[in-house]
Design a protein around this motif. Sequence first.
Motif, short mmCIF file in Angstrom:
data_model
loop_
_atom_site.label_atom_id
_atom_site.label_comp_id
_atom_site.label_asym_id
_atom_site.label_seq_id
_atom_site.Cartn_x
_atom_site.Cartn_y
_atom_site.Cartn_z
N HIS A 70 0.75 -1.35 -0.05
CA HIS A 70 0.02 0.09 0.00
C HIS A 70 0.81 1.28 -0.04
N GLU A 72 0.56 4.18 1.65
CA GLU A 72 0.75 4.64 2.67
C GLU A 72 1.91 3.87 3.50
N THR A 73 1.85 2.55 3.52
CA THR A 73 2.87 1.53 4.21
C THR A 73 4.19 2.07 3.52
N ALA A 75 5.24 4.83 2.39
CA ALA A 75 5.99 6.00 2.65
C ALA A 75 6.15 5.84 4.29
N LEU A 76 5.48 5.24 5.12
CA LEU A 76 5.80 4.89 6.42
C LEU A 76 7.15 4.11 6.60
N THR A 109 11.31 11.17 -0.97
CA THR A 109 10.08 10.62 -0.45
C THR A 109 9.03 11.50 -0.98
N GLN A 113 6.89 9.21 -3.36
CA GLN A 113 5.63 8.78 -3.00
C GLN A 113 4.92 9.84 -3.21
N LEU A 119 0.63 10.55 -3.14
CA LEU A 119 0.27 10.65 -1.84
C LEU A 119 0.12 12.10 -1.36
N ASP A 120 -0.93 12.23 -0.56
CA ASP A 120 -1.26 13.60 -0.01
C ASP A 120 0.07 14.33 0.56
N LYS A 123 0.45 14.90 4.62
CA LYS A 123 0.72 13.53 5.14
C LYS A 123 2.28 13.37 5.47
N LEU A 124 2.94 13.54 4.12
CA LEU A 124 4.44 13.56 4.20
C LEU A 124 5.04 14.62 5.13
#
Length: 220
Positions: A70, A72-73, A75-76, A109, A113, A119-120, A123-124
Motif C-alpha cells: 500500500h 501509505e505503508t 511512505a511509512l 520521498t 511517494q 500521496l497527499d 501527510k508527508l
Amino acid sequence: MITFAQSKNRPGFFISFEGIDGAGKSTHIERTAELLQSRHPERQVVLTREPGGTALGESLREMLLHHKMHLETEALLMFAARREHLATVIEPALAAGHIVISDRFTDATFAYQGGGRGLDLAKLYELEVWVQMRLKEGQRYLVQPDMTFLFDLPSEVAQGRRSLARNPDKFESLDDVFFDRVRQEYRRRAIEDTDRFVLIDANQSVESIAKTLEEYILNI
C-alpha cells in the motif's frame, strides 16, 4: 554558498544528492567524497544512502524496492528507515564533525511517494516533522541537508539511461509519466528551498557536471 561555519548541523556538514532514476547522480557521489576528503583531510567523509544506510534500513530497502505494498505503508517504511538512519548514522556523524554525503534523503520521498505516486503531501509533511524535528536551545528545527545537489533531467532522457539497467527495481520499471511527476515535485521542493538546493543540468557530459560540482565543493 553555505560554508561549514554557516551549517545548521554544526559541527558537521550534510550533503544530499537527488534526482530521478537515470539522472546520473550516483556517478558523481564517490568523486565528490574524494574531493571533499582531500580538501578537508581533518574530517571523516561518511557515504550513505536512502533507503538504507543501516542494517535495518538495507532490509527495508529490499522490501521497498522489490515488493508491492500500500502507498501509505511504503511512505511509512521510508520514514522508519530514515529515523533509524538519522539516529545511528547521520546525527552521530554530524555531531562528531564529519561530512555526511547521502544518496537521497527526504526530498526523494516527497518526489516519489508524493509527486510520483500521488500521496497527499500534507501527510508527508507530518511525517517529516515527526521524524526530523529537533529542539535545541529552545528552538525547533528540521534535520535537513545543508546542501542538496538536484540532478535535473527530462524524464524521456532518463528513461533511455534506465533502459540499460539489468535488473530494474519496481520504481525504475515505471513509465515516463510517473517520472515526470517525480521531476516536477523535485523542482517544486527546490523552488521552496533555494538556499539549500543546487540545480544541476544533468543533460550534460559527465565531465561538465563534474566541473560544476567541483566549483561548489571548493567553496565548502
